[in-house]
Design a protein around this motif. Structure first.
Motif, PDB file in Angstrom:
ATOM      1  N   PHE A   1       6.939  -5.403  -7.351  1.00 45.82           N
ATOM      2  CA  PHE A   1       7.985  -4.865  -8.225  1.00 45.82           C
ATOM      3  C   PHE A   1       9.175  -5.788  -8.356  1.00 45.82           C
ATOM      4  N   TYR A   2       9.573  -6.434  -7.264  1.00 43.33           N
ATOM      5  CA  TYR A   2      10.765  -7.265  -7.309  1.00 43.33           C
ATOM      6  C   TYR A   2      10.474  -8.730  -7.586  1.00 43.33           C
ATOM      7  N   ALA A   3       9.375  -9.254  -7.085  1.00 37.90           N
ATOM      8  CA  ALA A   3       9.031 -10.645  -7.361  1.00 37.90           C
ATOM      9  C   ALA A   3       8.110 -10.752  -8.571  1.00 37.90           C
ATOM     10  N   GLY A   4       7.543  -9.630  -9.028  1.00 43.13           N
ATOM     11  CA  GLY A   4       6.718  -9.630 -10.222  1.00 43.13           C
ATOM     12  C   GLY A   4       5.339 -10.239 -10.040  1.00 43.13           C
ATOM     13  N   LEU A   5       4.872 -10.334  -8.809  1.00 42.07           N
ATOM     14  CA  LEU A   5       3.552 -10.913  -8.564  1.00 42.07           C
ATOM     15  C   LEU A   5       2.460  -9.914  -8.903  1.00 42.07           C
ATOM     16  N   GLU A   6       1.365 -10.405  -9.436  1.00 44.89           N
ATOM     17  CA  GLU A   6       0.199  -9.578  -9.716  1.00 44.89           C
ATOM     18  C   GLU A   6      -0.589  -9.406  -8.424  1.00 44.89           C
ATOM     19  N   LEU A   7      -1.428  -8.380  -8.375  1.00 45.62           N
ATOM     20  CA  LEU A   7      -2.232  -8.148  -7.182  1.00 45.62           C
ATOM     21  C   LEU A   7      -3.145  -9.334  -6.875  1.00 45.62           C
ATOM     22  N   THR A   8      -3.632 -10.003  -7.904  1.00 43.82           N
ATOM     23  CA  THR A   8      -4.484 -11.171  -7.666  1.00 43.82           C
ATOM     24  C   THR A   8      -3.701 -12.279  -6.967  1.00 43.82           C
ATOM     25  N   GLU A   9      -2.443 -12.460  -7.349  1.00 43.05           N
ATOM     26  CA  GLU A   9      -1.609 -13.471  -6.712  1.00 43.05           C
ATOM     27  C   GLU A   9      -1.283 -13.092  -5.266  1.00 43.05           C
TER      28      GLU A   9
ATOM     29  N   GLU B   1      -8.487  -8.154  -3.189  1.00 43.44           N
ATOM     30  CA  GLU B   1      -7.730  -7.452  -4.221  1.00 43.44           C
ATOM     31  C   GLU B   1      -8.023  -5.953  -4.165  1.00 43.44           C
ATOM     32  N   ARG B   2      -9.227  -5.607  -3.788  1.00 41.04           N
ATOM     33  CA  ARG B   2      -9.621  -4.197  -3.693  1.00 41.04           C
ATOM     34  C   ARG B   2      -8.767  -3.462  -2.651  1.00 41.04           C
ATOM     35  N   SER B   3      -8.570  -4.073  -1.481  1.00 39.69           N
ATOM     36  CA  SER B   3      -7.757  -3.409  -0.459  1.00 39.69           C
ATOM     37  C   SER B   3      -6.289  -3.338  -0.897  1.00 39.69           C
ATOM     38  N   LEU B   4      -5.825  -4.360  -1.617  1.00 34.41           N
ATOM     39  CA  LEU B   4      -4.457  -4.323  -2.129  1.00 34.41           C
ATOM     40  C   LEU B   4      -4.284  -3.226  -3.176  1.00 34.41           C
ATOM     41  N   LYS B   5      -5.305  -3.034  -4.016  1.00 37.59           N
ATOM     42  CA  LYS B   5      -5.238  -1.952  -5.007  1.00 37.59           C
ATOM     43  C   LYS B   5      -5.136  -0.604  -4.316  1.00 37.59           C
ATOM     44  N   ARG B   6      -5.884  -0.430  -3.246  1.00 35.64           N
ATOM     45  CA  ARG B   6      -5.834   0.813  -2.472  1.00 35.64           C
ATOM     46  C   ARG B   6      -4.433   0.995  -1.873  1.00 35.64           C
ATOM     47  N   ASP B   7      -3.888  -0.061  -1.283  1.00 30.05           N
ATOM     48  CA  ASP B   7      -2.537   0.011  -0.720  1.00 30.05           C
ATOM     49  C   ASP B   7      -1.494   0.267  -1.805  1.00 30.05           C
ATOM     50  N   TRP B   8      -1.677  -0.355  -2.970  1.00 30.44           N
ATOM     51  CA  TRP B   8      -0.743  -0.173  -4.082  1.00 30.44           C
ATOM     52  C   TRP B   8      -0.727   1.287  -4.527  1.00 30.44           C
ATOM     53  N   ARG B   9      -1.909   1.905  -4.605  1.00 27.88           N
ATOM     54  CA  ARG B   9      -1.974   3.320  -4.984  1.00 27.88           C
ATOM     55  C   ARG B   9      -1.252   4.188  -3.949  1.00 27.88           C
ATOM     56  N   ARG B  10      -1.467   3.901  -2.661  1.00 28.32           N
ATOM     57  CA  ARG B  10      -0.793   4.659  -1.597  1.00 28.32           C
ATOM     58  C   ARG B  10       0.720   4.499  -1.690  1.00 28.32           C
ATOM     59  N   ALA B  11       1.171   3.280  -1.887  1.00 36.11           N
ATOM     60  CA  ALA B  11       2.609   3.017  -1.970  1.00 36.11           C
ATOM     61  C   ALA B  11       3.218   3.725  -3.179  1.00 36.11           C
ATOM     62  N   ARG B  12       2.557   3.623  -4.318  1.00 37.64           N
ATOM     63  CA  ARG B  12       3.070   4.281  -5.532  1.00 37.64           C
ATOM     64  C   ARG B  12       3.149   5.786  -5.352  1.00 37.64           C
ATOM     65  N   ALA B  13       2.097   6.369  -4.748  1.00 32.19           N
ATOM     66  CA  ALA B  13       2.096   7.820  -4.539  1.00 32.19           C
ATOM     67  C   ALA B  13       3.267   8.231  -3.646  1.00 32.19           C
TER      68      ALA B  13
END
Length: 183
Positions: A145-153, A162-174
């Motif tokens: 959100f603050y550095a603007g990096l994509e999950l792939t980066e 990237e799959r585990s990051l997507k899972r973490d991203w969903r948890r964080a957003r929720a």
């Protein structure tokens, strides 16, 4: 490509020139991230954001970084602090507004550009609470959100899938959305 880890080690050992070389080597990437997020905010410019972040990074926090990933994490935190300080100063000038909640798919600076100051300040408070419960999730949000990096980066930087990051991203957003709607 410059050996960032080696330069960071030299900087930790007190080599001020190595510290400047780290910034020079990563300046283009940091400025590109900031420019991609700003998209026309007349009060904040990518160059200014990167230079303010550099002033923060030049201190002891940057010297404590171990590698490229850690440096970007520290840079993301510095950019977060700068954006929040900018919003607090702007909020002190004018109160109120009725800003609507922006999705977390935007970046902090896009929200600032859209004058959603209250929302970003609310997010910052929720992110602080998340950091107390799960520092890794909070770091992911900062990088995204603050550095603007994509999950792939981020996956490359953290050497995670990237799959585990997507899972973490969903948890964080929720978590953040629950905290923001409750507050």
């Amino acid at each position: 490509m410059t050996d960032i880890t080696g330069l960071l080690a030299r900087a930790r050992d007190g080599d001020r020139q190595a510290s400047g070389q780290v910034f020079s080597a990563l300046y283009g990437q940091l400025r590109g991230l900031a420019a991609g997020q700003l998209r026309g905010d007349p009060l904040m410019r990518a160059t200014s954001l990167v230079h303010e972040a550099w002033l923060k990074l030049e201190g002891a926090a940057a010297l404590a970084s171990n590698d490229r990933q850690h440096y970007f994490a520290i840079a993301a935190r510095a950019m977060r602090q700068i954006v929040i300080d900018h919003l607090r100063a702007r909020a002190a000038q004018c109160r109120g507004g009725g800003a609507e909640i922006a999705p977390l798919e935007t970046t902090a600076l896009q929200a600032v550009a859209a004058a959603r100051d209250d929302e970003v300040l609310t997010l910052d408070a929720a992110l602080t609470r998340l950091g107390q419960l799960d520092p890794a999730l909070a770091a992911l949000v900062e990088m995204r959100f603050y550095a603007g990096l994509e999950l792939t980066e981020i996956a490359v930087l953290q050497q995670r899938s990237e799959r585990s990051l997507k899972r973490d991203w969903r948890r964080a957003r929720a978590f953040l959305q629950c905290e923001m709607s409750a507050g």
